[in-house]
Design a protein around this motif. Structure first.
Motif, PDB file in Angstrom:
ATOM      1  N   ILE A 184     139.888  49.775 107.413  1.00  0.00           N
ATOM      2  CA  ILE A 184     140.318  51.687 106.941  1.00  0.00           C
ATOM      3  C   ILE A 184     141.576  50.742 105.607  1.00  0.00           C
ATOM      4  O   ILE A 184     142.775  50.987 106.166  1.00  0.00           O
ATOM      5  CB  ILE A 184     140.096  52.046 106.710  1.00  0.00           C
ATOM      6  N   ARG A 185     141.086  51.102 104.152  1.00  0.00           N
ATOM      7  CA  ARG A 185     142.497  50.436 103.623  1.00  0.00           C
ATOM      8  C   ARG A 185     142.236  51.716 102.564  1.00  0.00           C
ATOM      9  O   ARG A 185     141.625  52.182 102.040  1.00  0.00           O
ATOM     10  CB  ARG A 185     142.434  49.494 103.462  1.00  0.00           C
ATOM     11  N   LYS A 186     143.100  51.676 101.384  1.00  0.00           N
ATOM     12  CA  LYS A 186     143.099  52.074 100.233  1.00  0.00           C
ATOM     13  C   LYS A 186     143.002  51.175  99.443  1.00  0.00           C
ATOM     14  O   LYS A 186     143.175  50.700  98.869  1.00  0.00           O
ATOM     15  CB  LYS A 186     144.323  52.542 100.106  1.00  0.00           C
ATOM     16  N   CYS A 187     142.104  52.177  98.265  1.00  0.00           N
ATOM     17  CA  CYS A 187     141.500  51.434  97.197  1.00  0.00           C
ATOM     18  C   CYS A 187     143.011  51.148  95.821  1.00  0.00           C
ATOM     19  O   CYS A 187     143.297  51.915  96.081  1.00  0.00           O
ATOM     20  CB  CYS A 187     140.752  52.392  96.146  1.00  0.00           C
ATOM     21  N   ASP A 188     142.983  49.726  96.141  1.00  0.00           N
ATOM     22  CA  ASP A 188     143.827  49.395  94.817  1.00  0.00           C
ATOM     23  C   ASP A 188     144.308  50.283  93.225  1.00  0.00           C
ATOM     24  O   ASP A 188     144.750  50.469  93.065  1.00  0.00           O
ATOM     25  CB  ASP A 188     143.410  47.920  94.695  1.00  0.00           C
ATOM     26  N   ILE A 189     142.933  50.675  93.310  1.00  0.00           N
ATOM     27  CA  ILE A 189     142.864  50.874  92.034  1.00  0.00           C
ATOM     28  C   ILE A 189     143.223  53.044  91.825  1.00  0.00           C
ATOM     29  O   ILE A 189     143.632  53.451  91.328  1.00  0.00           O
ATOM     30  CB  ILE A 189     141.415  51.051  90.812  1.00  0.00           C
ATOM     31  N   CYS A 190     142.252  53.713  92.621  1.00  0.00           N
ATOM     32  CA  CYS A 190     142.155  54.863  92.811  1.00  0.00           C
ATOM     33  C   CYS A 190     143.222  55.649  94.607  1.00  0.00           C
ATOM     34  O   CYS A 190     142.464  56.905  94.494  1.00  0.00           O
ATOM     35  CB  CYS A 190     141.381  55.706  92.837  1.00  0.00           C
ATOM     36  N   ASN A 191     143.240  55.111  94.937  1.00  0.00           N
ATOM     37  CA  ASN A 191     143.819  55.102  96.459  1.00  0.00           C
ATOM     38  C   ASN A 191     142.426  56.303  97.163  1.00  0.00           C
ATOM     39  O   ASN A 191     142.657  56.190  98.591  1.00  0.00           O
ATOM     40  CB  ASN A 191     144.540  56.474  96.754  1.00  0.00           C
ATOM     41  N   ASN A 192     141.846  55.586  96.907  1.00  0.00           N
ATOM     42  CA  ASN A 192     140.116  57.020  97.550  1.00  0.00           C
ATOM     43  C   ASN A 192     140.238  55.091  99.220  1.00  0.00           C
ATOM     44  O   ASN A 192     140.308  54.582  99.150  1.00  0.00           O
ATOM     45  CB  ASN A 192     138.865  55.923  96.866  1.00  0.00           C
ATOM     46  N   LEU A 193     139.843  56.101 100.464  1.00  0.00           N
ATOM     47  CA  LEU A 193     139.608  54.655 101.951  1.00  0.00           C
ATOM     48  C   LEU A 193     138.114  54.076 101.622  1.00  0.00           C
ATOM     49  O   LEU A 193     137.200  54.222 100.716  1.00  0.00           O
ATOM     50  CB  LEU A 193     138.626  56.140 102.764  1.00  0.00           C
ATOM     51  N   CYS A 194     138.840  52.767 101.343  1.00  0.00           N
ATOM     52  CA  CYS A 194     137.293  52.058 101.605  1.00  0.00           C
ATOM     53  C   CYS A 194     137.183  50.423 102.775  1.00  0.00           C
ATOM     54  O   CYS A 194     138.584  50.691 103.498  1.00  0.00           O
ATOM     55  CB  CYS A 194     137.646  51.318 100.035  1.00  0.00           C
ATOM     56  N   GLU A 195     136.596  49.575 102.742  1.00  0.00           N
ATOM     57  CA  GLU A 195     137.121  48.592 103.112  1.00  0.00           C
ATOM     58  C   GLU A 195     136.673  47.341 102.741  1.00  0.00           C
ATOM     59  O   GLU A 195     136.944  46.600 103.196  1.00  0.00           O
ATOM     60  CB  GLU A 195     135.988  48.767 104.155  1.00  0.00           C
ATOM     61  N   ASP A 196     137.331  47.560 101.472  1.00  0.00           N
ATOM     62  CA  ASP A 196     137.389  46.368 100.473  1.00  0.00           C
ATOM     63  C   ASP A 196     139.040  46.718  99.753  1.00  0.00           C
ATOM     64  O   ASP A 196     139.293  48.008 100.363  1.00  0.00           O
ATOM     65  CB  ASP A 196     136.177  45.606  99.180  1.00  0.00           C
TER      66      ASP A 196
END
Lengths: 201, 201
Positions: free
Chosen positions: A54-66
């Protein structure tokens, strides 16, 4: 006399969850013993993945796995609209309603000088750069209606004062289905101030 | 729109815990993301160990990580006394009080013909053999004061009728600090029937 170490450890871990005390943690630990092997495997694996995948989206900070979350990846959404929220939970909430078709941006907390959280602590630069570089027409602020939320909203709108971006805020007022006598006076005051002519609707 | 798979999995696992619904599971899953790496490691490891390491004590059915639990291993306790309880939690409760110095035996559930649980389903043979082969003088029945508990207590006492073993039952009555008007009528009736002369105490 205590439980075996494994159960003690489970109790200790469950106690780290919000609102969980000794008794409930004990109940969870004992209930864990009755879970199926596949649930245990999934649980144990997911806990590890929560740190690694789990990391933060590079664009919006949302939680994601990519690198980039599913919403930011989706280029069929309206890229004129950006909704600023406080946490990933808010994104899920708005997506469940399903009528907002723009993109989201999650800020890392709210400005709260009393708690020592100043504007520079919540990385608003990423938000402002995104808005300026992506031809966004309207920014909708959808943060908690608290002093911190209001301060943050105000601060963001000031940062965008010199641009053509329209900054709006989700409406505050009386929730549907609520008895008016149960609504706090500040909300009531806001609801009164923001009254609409009936023919407007 | 959903959370990333890892978070969805965590929500699903937390929902298996007793009394946890969708919203709380979601809160737990998001809170899990903020746990320290060492808590995550311990949690994940303990979950796996709950299946591999935890077993039932060969003698008393208590939870343990060896063949025999710590209480049964302790030969300084009074081996004339055996307390029969329903679950490992009861053992911990009595041990916390700390004035019982005998051994315990955990039965696998209570007799409940309505739920299809008959005496042969709860392995009373192990209990009876233990009592007969270990020169136990008194068996204290400490199971739930319900119909199932009473039935099970009665059944065990009948199985021991032909022996010299004294079978006793923990007292039922009004809990200390309770207002009498909040106590149910059955408890009140029991409390009245089991009254004691004050000089007896």
């Amino acid at each position: 006399m205590k439980y075996p170490q494994t159960i003690q450890n489970l109790i200790e871990c469950y106690r780290k969850l919000p609102g969980i005390g000794e008794k409930t943690a004990e109940r969870f630990a004992l209930a864990t013993l009755n879970l199926n092997q596949d649930v245990i495997d999934l649980f144990s694996e997911s806990l590890k993945n929560s740190k690694t995948k789990i990391r933060k989206c590079d664009i919006c900070n949302n939680l994601c796995e990519d690198d980039i979350c599913d919403i930011c990846k989706n280029d069929s959404r309206d890229n004129n609209l950006l909704c600023v929220v406080e946490d990933p939970k808010s994104v899920i909430l708005f997506e469940k309603i399903g009528n907002f078709n723009g993109y989201y941006h999650i800020i890392n907390g709210l400005i709260s000088p009393l708690d020592g959280i100043n504007p520079e602590d919540i990385d608003l630069d990423k938000l402002i750069n995104r808005i300026k570089n992506n031809n966004i027409k309207e920014v909708i602020l959808a943060v908690k209606p608290s002093i911190e939320g209001e301060t943050t909203s105000l601060y963001i709108s000031k940062l965008l004062k010199d641009t053509d971006v329209v900054v709006s805020k989700i409406a505050h007022g009386i929730p549907l289905g609520t008895e008016i006598d149960y609504v706090d006076s500040l909300t009531l005051e806001l609801a009164m101030d923001n009254r609409k002519k009936i023919e407007d609707e």
